[in-house]
Design an enzyme around this catalytic site. Structure first.
Site, short mmCIF file in Angstrom:
data_model
loop_
_atom_site.label_atom_id
_atom_site.label_comp_id
_atom_site.label_asym_id
_atom_site.label_seq_id
_atom_site.Cartn_x
_atom_site.Cartn_y
_atom_site.Cartn_z
N HIS A 297 0.84 -1.20 0.00
CA HIS A 297 0.00 0.00 0.00
C HIS A 297 0.88 1.26 0.00
CE1 HIS A 297 -3.25 2.72 1.58
NE2 HIS A 297 -2.19 3.28 2.13
N GLU A 298 1.87 1.29 0.90
CA GLU A 298 2.76 2.46 0.97
C GLU A 298 3.48 2.70 -0.35
OE1 GLU A 298 2.90 4.73 3.18
OE2 GLU A 298 1.51 3.63 4.45
N HIS A 301 1.51 4.38 -2.95
CA HIS A 301 1.53 5.85 -2.91
C HIS A 301 2.68 6.41 -3.74
CE1 HIS A 301 -1.66 6.59 -0.10
NE2 HIS A 301 -1.10 5.94 0.90
N ASP A 380 -4.79 1.33 -1.85
CA ASP A 380 -5.38 0.03 -1.50
C ASP A 380 -5.60 -0.80 -2.76
OD1 ASP A 380 -5.46 0.60 1.17
OD2 ASP A 380 -7.62 0.90 1.31
ZN ZN Z 1 -1.89 5.31 2.74
#
Ligand code: ZN
Length: 456
Positions: A297-298, A301, A380
């Site tokens: 998830h990170e 980004h 996500d």
């Molecule tokens: Zn996040």
């Protein structure tokens, strides 16, 4: 920039009631936020577990999380009221002009003549202001850490650590504020009407500098970073980074557990050389695949350009603030109404201008949270496409429970305050369906053992 000058003249009306206007803004914002909190409080009084979490969350955990939510809400009410009273008292009792005059006298008495100009005066003023603000917020921050967080089992700080943290951050403020302020003020003094352009460049440079030096200079003062041990987690994260072409230089574990049971994972560094940091609390409480899912998830980004875009947005924001500041900087009526008749110190102008800008800040906060929530859904989705749907859902649920995060929210409150979507929305977007319990032994999840990670 003719327009800016005209605007500046229009806004400078003698005897304009700036004080009343700014108090009005501040009270208005306070009441608006209290109204939202009141709405949220109604949600926190519910006793039925939300449908999507029924299989995972026991009544006991749910009640506890609602209790925690209400305790935080009540605390927020007291802190908000305290801040509001301070604000009005500061304006009513002319604290700014008095402090300005007092620090001026202090400098005249103790400093050599060449250190009595506006820049030195502003530095002493700002540092005194920081100390006063800190003293005033001390009771609430002590209560928050040692009563509220303690009661629900999150606090890991000792009074000694609390005090050394405070001393260290003051020391930092005293080291960093003077050169930054001196740079800020001399740019305004020397670059004339176009100062906002140079000020923006200055701040952008400062941001890049801080991103580069913060992890190696400031962070180690508060936390210890150690390389992640060899093993499955390290291999998995490294191959994930490789797959995404993420320029991973080093994987660290941070001792977040020193202060709090809250946990997180993030990355930092320059575009071509990045480091990942994982909280020890996250590793301790999750399966290795779940930590990898959190990092997927990170890195989502990063891969989707969220970090770059947020940096871009912050540049536009800074530019907008300084441009508007140039409209207010010579506003004699503003200074005058706040008790600065003869002198018009730049730093005071900036403080007053920031207060006058408060309603706009509210709008910007709302917009930023909308963008941020959209980015969260996208990250996500990114992790889901990489095949981490189950693990990500599992870790989101686990962390939510361990953290006793609010499980449900009033839509207005959430739109304004939340930078992350609430759990049920994220699970829905992940297309996740409950299939048996995710959390293992209930017995293990005593309140005292919670770790958490709301800010994924
Ligand atoms: Zn996040």
């Amino acid at each position: 920039m003719d327009l800016l000058q005209r605007l500046s003249q229009t806004l400078d009306r003698p005897l304009f009631p700036w004080k009343k206007l700014i108090i009005g803004f501040s009270v208005g914002q306070y009441l608006f936020e209290e109204f939202l909190s009141w709405r949220q409080y109604q949600v926190l009084k519910k006793t039925k577990v939300p449908k999507v979490l029924e299989a995972e969350v026991t009544q006991e955990v749910y009640d506890k999380s609602q209790d925690y939510g209400r305790a935080k809400a009540k605390f927020g009410f007291v802190r908000g009221l305290w801040g509001q009273l301070q604000n009005i008292a500061f304006i009513h009792f002319d604290v700014l002009p008095k402090l300005w005059a007092w620090t001026g006298k202090l400098l005249l008495n103790v400093a050599p003549a060449r250190f009595t100009g506006e820049i030195s005066h502003s530095i002493v003023f700002v540092l005194s202001f920081i100390l006063i603000q800190q003293a005033l917020s001390l009771p609430t921050s002590i209560y928050h850490t040692f009563v509220l967080e303690e009661k629900f089992g999150f606090n890991k700080q000792t009074p000694k650590l609390f005090i050394t943290d405070m001393l260290k951050s003051n020391m930092l403020a005293f080291i960093i504020a003077p050169p930054v302020l001196a740079g800020f003020l001399s740019i305004v003094q020397k670059t004339g009407n176009q100062f906002f352009y140079y000020l923006w460049l200055f701040v952008a440079g400062l941001q890049v500098f801080m991103i580069t030096v913060y992890p190696i200079t400031i962070l180690p003062l508060f936390n210890k970073l150690s390389p992640l041990e060899d093993g499955k987690l390290k291999n998995d994260v490294e191959s994930l980074a490789k797959k995404l072409k993420f320029p991973l230089q080093e994987l660290f574990v941070i001792d977040g557990s020193k202060r709090s049971a809250h946990s997180n994972a993030y990355f930092f560094g320059l575009p071509w050389k990045k480091h990942i940091v994982i909280y020890d609390t996250l590793i301790e409480k999750s399966k290795s695949e779940e930590v990898t899912a959190v990092l997927a998830h990170e890195l989502g980004h990063w891969s989707l350009g969220h970090t770059t875009r947020l940096f871009g947005i912050s540049q536009i924001h800074v530019f907008y603030i300084f441009t508007l500041f140039s409209v207010f900087i010579n506003n004699a009526s503003l200074y005058h109404d706040f008790g600065f008749v003869k002198e018009h110190p730049i730093i005071i102008g900036f403080i007053l201008f920031s207060d006058a800008l408060a309603p706009m800040d509210t709008v910007i906060k709302l917009l930023m949270n909308i963008i941020s929530r959209r980015f969260e859904f996208q990250a996500d989705e990114f992790a889901r496409k990489l095949g981490y749907q189950q693990e990500l859902a599992a870790s989101l649920i686990k962390l939510q429970i361990q953290n006793l995060s609010t499980m449900d929210a009033d839509w207005m409150y959430a739109s304004y305050h939340f930078s992350h979507p609430i759990l049920s929305e994220r699970l829905k977007a992940l297309d996740w369906t409950p299939s048996g319990k995710i959390t293992e032994d209930k017995e293990e999840e005593t309140v005292a053992e919670k770790a958490s990670g709301r800010e994924l």
